[in-house]
Design a protein around this motif. Sequence first.
Motif, mmCIF file in Angstrom:
data_model
loop_
_atom_site.group_PDB
_atom_site.id
_atom_site.type_symbol
_atom_site.label_atom_id
_atom_site.label_comp_id
_atom_site.label_asym_id
_atom_site.label_seq_id
_atom_site.Cartn_x
_atom_site.Cartn_y
_atom_site.Cartn_z
ATOM 1 N N ARG A 1 -5.896 0.569 2.336
ATOM 2 C CA ARG A 1 -4.693 -0.063 2.975
ATOM 3 C C ARG A 1 -3.744 -0.584 1.799
ATOM 4 N NH1 ARG A 1 -4.244 -5.947 6.424
ATOM 5 N NH2 ARG A 1 -4.905 -6.707 4.212
ATOM 6 N N HIS A 2 -2.271 -0.345 2.097
ATOM 7 C CA HIS A 2 -1.471 -0.630 0.983
ATOM 8 C C HIS A 2 -0.437 -1.475 1.697
ATOM 9 C CE1 HIS A 2 -2.761 3.081 -1.197
ATOM 10 N NE2 HIS A 2 -3.006 3.316 0.028
ATOM 11 N N VAL A 3 -0.141 -2.640 1.109
ATOM 12 C CA VAL A 3 0.815 -3.503 1.413
ATOM 13 C C VAL A 3 1.900 -3.875 0.499
ATOM 14 C CG1 VAL A 3 1.212 -5.931 2.149
ATOM 15 C CG2 VAL A 3 -1.028 -4.829 2.722
ATOM 16 N N VAL A 4 3.066 -3.581 0.557
ATOM 17 C CA VAL A 4 4.011 -3.461 -0.308
ATOM 18 C C VAL A 4 5.314 -4.120 0.120
ATOM 19 C CG1 VAL A 4 3.192 -1.447 -1.527
ATOM 20 C CG2 VAL A 4 5.202 -1.202 0.112
ATOM 21 N N GLU A 5 6.151 -4.803 -0.592
ATOM 22 C CA GLU A 5 7.279 -5.425 -0.274
ATOM 23 C C GLU A 5 8.449 -4.398 -0.960
ATOM 24 O OE1 GLU A 5 6.479 -10.075 -0.204
ATOM 25 O OE2 GLU A 5 7.685 -9.246 -1.805
ATOM 26 N N SER A 6 9.568 -4.513 0.039
ATOM 27 C CA SER A 6 10.909 -3.619 -0.724
ATOM 28 C C SER A 6 12.022 -4.513 0.059
ATOM 29 C CB SER A 6 10.980 -2.238 0.211
ATOM 30 O OG SER A 6 11.107 -2.370 1.516
ATOM 31 N N ARG A 7 13.163 -4.343 -0.459
ATOM 32 C CA ARG A 7 14.230 -4.816 -0.121
ATOM 33 C C ARG A 7 14.646 -4.307 1.416
ATOM 34 N NH1 ARG A 7 16.398 -3.745 -5.229
ATOM 35 N NH2 ARG A 7 16.661 -5.738 -6.416
ATOM 36 N N ARG A 8 15.012 -5.208 2.298
ATOM 37 C CA ARG A 8 15.669 -4.962 3.619
ATOM 38 C C ARG A 8 16.736 -3.957 3.719
ATOM 39 N NH1 ARG A 8 17.628 -9.115 8.385
ATOM 40 N NH2 ARG A 8 17.805 -7.199 10.073
ATOM 41 N N ALA A 9 16.398 -2.659 4.228
ATOM 42 C CA ALA A 9 17.531 -1.773 4.477
ATOM 43 C C ALA A 9 18.560 -1.929 5.510
ATOM 44 C CB ALA A 9 16.857 -0.352 4.671
ATOM 45 N N ALA A 10 19.694 -1.426 5.483
ATOM 46 C CA ALA A 10 20.640 -1.528 6.731
ATOM 47 C C ALA A 10 20.047 -0.804 7.809
ATOM 48 C CB ALA A 10 21.896 -0.785 6.160
ATOM 49 N N ARG A 11 20.429 -1.128 8.996
ATOM 50 C CA ARG A 11 20.010 -0.504 10.073
ATOM 51 C C ARG A 11 20.252 0.967 10.130
ATOM 52 N NH1 ARG A 11 18.609 -2.305 15.085
ATOM 53 N NH2 ARG A 11 19.184 -1.106 16.837
ATOM 54 N N GLY A 12 19.023 1.665 10.521
ATOM 55 C CA GLY A 12 19.132 3.107 10.648
ATOM 56 C C GLY A 12 19.002 3.814 9.127
ATOM 57 N N ARG B 1 16.427 3.832 5.470
ATOM 58 C CA ARG B 1 15.267 3.681 4.815
ATOM 59 C C ARG B 1 15.297 3.254 3.420
ATOM 60 N NH1 ARG B 1 9.803 5.068 6.058
ATOM 61 N NH2 ARG B 1 10.596 5.743 7.989
ATOM 62 N N THR B 2 14.706 2.397 3.187
ATOM 63 C CA THR B 2 14.197 2.019 1.497
ATOM 64 C C THR B 2 13.209 2.541 1.047
ATOM 65 O OG1 THR B 2 15.780 0.022 1.888
ATOM 66 C CG2 THR B 2 14.392 -0.142 -0.029
ATOM 67 N N GLU B 3 13.307 3.442 -0.082
ATOM 68 C CA GLU B 3 12.003 3.695 -0.707
ATOM 69 C C GLU B 3 11.677 3.215 -1.843
ATOM 70 O OE1 GLU B 3 13.058 8.104 -1.475
ATOM 71 O OE2 GLU B 3 12.803 8.581 0.656
ATOM 72 N N ALA B 4 12.278 2.409 -2.325
ATOM 73 C CA ALA B 4 11.936 1.607 -3.660
ATOM 74 C C ALA B 4 11.071 0.605 -3.101
ATOM 75 C CB ALA B 4 13.241 1.049 -4.369
ATOM 76 N N ILE B 5 9.675 0.395 -4.029
ATOM 77 C CA ILE B 5 8.905 -0.575 -3.654
ATOM 78 C C ILE B 5 9.338 -1.886 -4.916
ATOM 79 C CG2 ILE B 5 6.599 -1.277 -4.189
ATOM 80 C CD1 ILE B 5 5.815 1.564 -3.331
ATOM 81 N N GLN B 6 9.399 -3.103 -4.373
ATOM 82 C CA GLN B 6 9.679 -4.436 -5.033
ATOM 83 C C GLN B 6 8.437 -4.726 -5.813
ATOM 84 O OE1 GLN B 6 13.018 -4.974 -5.969
ATOM 85 N NE2 GLN B 6 13.193 -2.966 -4.781
ATOM 86 N N ARG B 7 7.363 -4.773 -4.848
ATOM 87 C CA ARG B 7 6.191 -5.497 -5.184
ATOM 88 C C ARG B 7 5.072 -4.913 -4.399
ATOM 89 N NH1 ARG B 7 3.967 -11.486 -4.976
ATOM 90 N NH2 ARG B 7 5.120 -11.380 -2.996
ATOM 91 N N THR B 8 3.932 -4.651 -5.203
ATOM 92 C CA THR B 8 2.704 -4.136 -4.600
ATOM 93 C C THR B 8 1.786 -5.331 -4.522
ATOM 94 O OG1 THR B 8 3.008 -1.768 -5.345
ATOM 95 C CG2 THR B 8 0.847 -2.369 -4.941
ATOM 96 N N LEU B 9 1.295 -5.390 -3.283
ATOM 97 C CA LEU B 9 0.402 -6.606 -2.955
ATOM 98 C C LEU B 9 -0.805 -6.088 -2.790
ATOM 99 C CD1 LEU B 9 2.842 -8.463 -0.610
ATOM 100 C CD2 LEU B 9 2.435 -9.011 -3.071
ATOM 101 N N GLU B 10 -1.254 -5.259 -2.210
ATOM 102 C CA GLU B 10 -2.435 -4.696 -1.990
ATOM 103 C C GLU B 10 -2.742 -3.071 -2.121
ATOM 104 O OE1 GLU B 10 -5.825 -4.408 1.480
ATOM 105 O OE2 GLU B 10 -4.381 -6.045 1.409
ATOM 106 N N GLY B 11 -3.652 -2.457 -2.666
ATOM 107 C CA GLY B 11 -3.775 -1.130 -2.846
ATOM 108 C C GLY B 11 -2.923 -0.569 -3.862
#
Length: 434
Positions: free
Chosen positions: A206-217, A219-229
């Motif tokens: 399992r991988h849990v990461v945070e990213s910035r919220r993207a505009a509707r429709g 996708r944000t690929e940049a990971i801001q913070r990795t919390l697990e995995g």
Amino acid sequence: MSPDSSRPTEQHPVAVGDRITVNVDRPAHGGEGIAYLPDGRIVFVRGGIPGDVLRVEITKVKKRFTAARIIDVVQSSPHRVPQRCAAAARGAGCCDYGHVDPAAEDALKRAVLLDQLHRIGRLSDEDIPEVESIALEPVSGWRTRVRLGVDATGHAGTRIAGSHELLSIACMQALPGMLEGVVGPGAGRFTPGAELIVAVDSTGDRHVVESRRAARGRRTEAIQRTLEGSGVCTEKIGGHTYHLPATAFWQAHKEAPATFTAIVRSWLTDALSSDTDAVPSAPGAPVGWDLYGGAGLFAPALLDALRETSGYSDSSVISVEQSAMAGECGRSALADLPVEFRTGEVDAEVPQLPAPRAVVLDPPRTGAGADTVSAIAGARPSAVIHVGCDPATFARDIAAWSASGFRLARLAVIGAFPGTHHLEAFGLLVPDHG
């Protein structure tokens, strides 16, 4: 007309806020049911399914149609069941078919796709082959990737339909145990306003990461913070191993990658083997195009079909994808295969590519569009597999193929999103020599 009137008339048409009783006749694209007013106008009822008798409140009135929400189920459709998803039962926008008997989903989605092909695609019954239905199991606990919102208090949750509000209740789509400690009792706290991505890869990590919220429709690929995995998912399919960021696109249903690639390999092999009218577009080993290719999931199957039907072991594939990151992942995973990854827009790349024997394209929800279809058709491939996750844009693209001299030879509806109105459509297109 009073809010409690049950039968509007032409002299007293419905208005927003009126409450009436309607019979749902058929399904509509988007998870709605279609009913009719006495004056003939359509009523789109969110959550309505054929066979329902519903008390509804009018929420929108237009010249040719109205929209309504359910106040009460007067008589249930035989296909209606208690909402199976706890989050959707509280208003989340996740499982809008959670109240539909899973055994009835396929027929509803098939009816929606056929309706779109008739109305938007302008195809007749004779133009549409028998629809093949492929259900993916399981119908709950199937999703390997979940995107969640985080509220001002740091709680993660699923968004309420039509709202930015969140529910800290796990959706039934998630793999068993996937959201433990993330949503619901005992859940941790996350960065307020962030988008939280939880992914379980094919190794079970399992991988849990945070990213910035993207505009509707988007996708944000940049990971801001990795919390697990590690934040990098390992996906194994067909003897190849892909390493992708948890934020990257990958088919959501755990059985989808294997099922989809098997269809591509089988359909193209059959089509190319029976293509006795084919005229080689160029001497030597054939080339295949994998358009909107992502990390190249379909490329090995396309390559297998070219090799098996041509006898050329040096057949090759060119994969075109806008995301440079996805291309890099694919280039690494398929380093042992003659697959060339090009980063760019499909429209810009197609005119520069060598003529293909076969093409696979899996455009985004917005579809490929008539100009792109026309450009691909102009290269005269012997067989094309067009994949669509939106029946309306899929139908529009099929109309463009028809206008470009191709016919729909095979059609499948794949239940890749159980419990939701979403579907995956696969169409095999071949030159119309008739």
